[in-house]
Design an enzyme around this catalytic site. Structure first.
Site, PDB file in Angstrom:
ATOM      1  N   TYR A  36      -7.898  39.446  -1.311  1.00  0.00           N
ATOM      2  CA  TYR A  36      -8.944  38.645  -1.066  1.00  0.00           C
ATOM      3  C   TYR A  36      -8.192  37.221  -1.251  1.00  0.00           C
ATOM      4  O   TYR A  36      -7.806  36.690  -1.706  1.00  0.00           O
ATOM      5  CB  TYR A  36     -10.291  37.931  -1.196  1.00  0.00           C
ATOM      6  CG  TYR A  36     -10.842  36.954  -0.805  1.00  0.00           C
ATOM      7  CD1 TYR A  36     -11.673  36.687  -0.008  1.00  0.00           C
ATOM      8  CD2 TYR A  36     -11.406  35.988  -1.228  1.00  0.00           C
ATOM      9  CE1 TYR A  36     -12.414  36.282   0.977  1.00  0.00           C
ATOM     10  CE2 TYR A  36     -12.333  35.077  -0.769  1.00  0.00           C
ATOM     11  CZ  TYR A  36     -12.396  34.731   0.350  1.00  0.00           C
ATOM     12  OH  TYR A  36     -13.529  33.494   0.387  1.00  0.00           O
ATOM     13  N   LEU A  43      -8.663  33.155  -1.047  1.00  0.00           N
ATOM     14  CA  LEU A  43      -9.434  32.240  -1.817  1.00  0.00           C
ATOM     15  C   LEU A  43      -9.058  30.957  -0.814  1.00  0.00           C
ATOM     16  O   LEU A  43     -10.197  29.846  -0.211  1.00  0.00           O
ATOM     17  CB  LEU A  43      -9.345  32.885  -3.508  1.00  0.00           C
ATOM     18  CG  LEU A  43     -10.681  31.426  -3.379  1.00  0.00           C
ATOM     19  CD1 LEU A  43     -12.038  31.561  -2.995  1.00  0.00           C
ATOM     20  CD2 LEU A  43     -10.642  30.565  -5.238  1.00  0.00           C
ATOM     21  N   LEU A  80      -5.888  27.903   0.880  1.00  0.00           N
ATOM     22  CA  LEU A  80      -4.447  28.240   1.202  1.00  0.00           C
ATOM     23  C   LEU A  80      -4.304  27.232   1.578  1.00  0.00           C
ATOM     24  O   LEU A  80      -5.047  26.827   2.183  1.00  0.00           O
ATOM     25  CB  LEU A  80      -4.205  29.564   2.408  1.00  0.00           C
ATOM     26  CG  LEU A  80      -3.263  29.520   2.713  1.00  0.00           C
ATOM     27  CD1 LEU A  80      -1.590  29.522   1.875  1.00  0.00           C
ATOM     28  CD2 LEU A  80      -2.471  30.140   4.130  1.00  0.00           C
ATOM     29  N   VAL A 110      -1.841  23.229   2.653  1.00  0.00           N
ATOM     30  CA  VAL A 110       0.221  22.846   2.512  1.00  0.00           C
ATOM     31  C   VAL A 110      -0.281  21.556   2.973  1.00  0.00           C
ATOM     32  O   VAL A 110      -1.459  20.951   3.592  1.00  0.00           O
ATOM     33  CB  VAL A 110       0.585  22.910   3.172  1.00  0.00           C
ATOM     34  CG1 VAL A 110       2.184  22.665   3.189  1.00  0.00           C
ATOM     35  CG2 VAL A 110       1.039  25.015   2.942  1.00  0.00           C
ATOM     36  N   ILE A 150       5.611  27.301   5.567  1.00  0.00           N
ATOM     37  CA  ILE A 150       5.134  27.727   3.501  1.00  0.00           C
ATOM     38  C   ILE A 150       4.134  28.161   4.180  1.00  0.00           C
ATOM     39  O   ILE A 150       3.789  29.223   3.414  1.00  0.00           O
ATOM     40  CB  ILE A 150       4.958  26.081   3.336  1.00  0.00           C
ATOM     41  CG1 ILE A 150       6.581  24.750   3.450  1.00  0.00           C
ATOM     42  CG2 ILE A 150       4.212  25.811   2.092  1.00  0.00           C
ATOM     43  CD1 ILE A 150       5.939  24.121   2.794  1.00  0.00           C
ATOM     44  N   HIS A 206     -12.365  33.433   4.516  1.00  0.00           N
ATOM     45  CA  HIS A 206     -13.366  32.939   5.536  1.00  0.00           C
ATOM     46  C   HIS A 206     -12.653  31.876   5.809  1.00  0.00           C
ATOM     47  O   HIS A 206     -11.618  30.988   4.729  1.00  0.00           O
ATOM     48  CB  HIS A 206     -14.029  33.186   4.315  1.00  0.00           C
ATOM     49  CG  HIS A 206     -15.214  34.014   3.707  1.00  0.00           C
ATOM     50  ND1 HIS A 206     -15.348  34.671   3.040  1.00  0.00           N
ATOM     51  CD2 HIS A 206     -16.242  34.999   4.982  1.00  0.00           C
ATOM     52  CE1 HIS A 206     -15.635  35.823   3.057  1.00  0.00           C
ATOM     53  NE2 HIS A 206     -15.885  36.273   3.857  1.00  0.00           N
ATOM     54  N   TYR A 217      -4.747  31.504  11.574  1.00  0.00           N
ATOM     55  CA  TYR A 217      -4.600  33.475  11.114  1.00  0.00           C
ATOM     56  C   TYR A 217      -4.591  33.874  12.654  1.00  0.00           C
ATOM     57  O   TYR A 217      -4.277  35.305  12.260  1.00  0.00           O
ATOM     58  CB  TYR A 217      -5.617  32.988  10.413  1.00  0.00           C
ATOM     59  CG  TYR A 217      -5.365  32.496   9.193  1.00  0.00           C
ATOM     60  CD1 TYR A 217      -4.846  33.218   8.157  1.00  0.00           C
ATOM     61  CD2 TYR A 217      -6.540  31.345   8.912  1.00  0.00           C
ATOM     62  CE1 TYR A 217      -4.946  32.565   7.063  1.00  0.00           C
ATOM     63  CE2 TYR A 217      -6.610  30.438   7.475  1.00  0.00           C
ATOM     64  CZ  TYR A 217      -5.712  31.823   6.409  1.00  0.00           C
ATOM     65  OH  TYR A 217      -5.512  31.250   5.129  1.00  0.00           O
ATOM     66  N   TYR A 262     -21.272  28.971   4.659  1.00  0.00           N
ATOM     67  CA  TYR A 262     -21.242  27.542   2.837  1.00  0.00           C
ATOM     68  C   TYR A 262     -22.146  26.619   3.284  1.00  0.00           C
ATOM     69  O   TYR A 262     -23.247  25.975   3.812  1.00  0.00           O
ATOM     70  CB  TYR A 262     -19.371  26.437   4.368  1.00  0.00           C
ATOM     71  CG  TYR A 262     -18.848  27.481   3.829  1.00  0.00           C
ATOM     72  CD1 TYR A 262     -18.135  27.465   2.248  1.00  0.00           C
ATOM     73  CD2 TYR A 262     -17.842  27.599   4.653  1.00  0.00           C
ATOM     74  CE1 TYR A 262     -16.677  28.788   2.782  1.00  0.00           C
ATOM     75  CE2 TYR A 262     -16.385  28.671   4.704  1.00  0.00           C
ATOM     76  CZ  TYR A 262     -16.359  28.601   3.575  1.00  0.00           C
ATOM     77  OH  TYR A 262     -14.837  29.598   3.412  1.00  0.00           O
TER      78      TYR A 262
END
Length: 166
Positions: A15, A17, A19, A21, A30, A54, A66, A81
């Site tokens: 998973y 969690l 990501l 930049v 990157i 997610h 993605y 959320y």
């Protein structure tokens, strides 16, 4: 949900969690490099079947990122959320590794059953048709009436109705 069978202990999922930049370093590859490091890591674990994460529904740049990196949107999760007193939807994205695959939906299952039944029906009708052809070589048949002649010799007889038996 991800094709993960809780009864099988030899299955692993990875998973992501978080990501991110910061702006000055975006569009330099990157994040892509980090994601591919995670995918390579997951692929190195023989029991791992997928990398998943997610994404909040309004984060269009993450969604495009993605997709560009070959993740598949598996489903939308309503009110996933809860941030500052508000609910937000999320998307579940997955990248399959080591033979992992999407779970079968009810529609996929019905389609597979339909294909199987159609194949079975075709197989049975072919078998019956071949058996009928084999019988026809043993017994002469009247072309128009469909009746069988009891003689094992091939006869060319035309009756008064114009039915030719061969």
């Amino acid at each position: 949900m991800l094709g993960y069978d809780i009864l099988k202990t030899d299955r692993t999922l990875v998973y992501i969690l978080t990501l991110g930049v910061i702006k000055p370093y975006r569009n330099l590859g990157i994040a892509s490099r980090l994601v591919w490091e995670v995918i390579e890591y997951a692929s190195s674990i023989p029991s791992c079947r997928a990398v998943y994460l997610h994404v909040i529904s309004y984060n269009q740049s993450a969604i495009l990122f993605y997709k560009k990196n070959s993740f598949q949107c598996l489903r939308k999760l309503q009110n996933f959320y809860y941030i500052n007193g508000y609910h937000y939807d999320a998307y579940l994205y997955v990248y399959y590794v080591n033979g992992g695959r999407a779970p079968c939906s009810a529609l996929d299952f019905l389609a597979a059953v339909g294909t199987y039944v159609r194949s079975l029906f075709h197989s049975l009708t072919t078998k019956i048709w071949k058996n009928e052809e084999n019988k026809a070589t043993k017994w002469p048949k009247c072309k128009e009436a469909g009746g069988l002649l009891s003689s094992s010799r091939r006869l060319h007889v035309t009756d008064s109705n114009g039915c030719q038996c061969v």
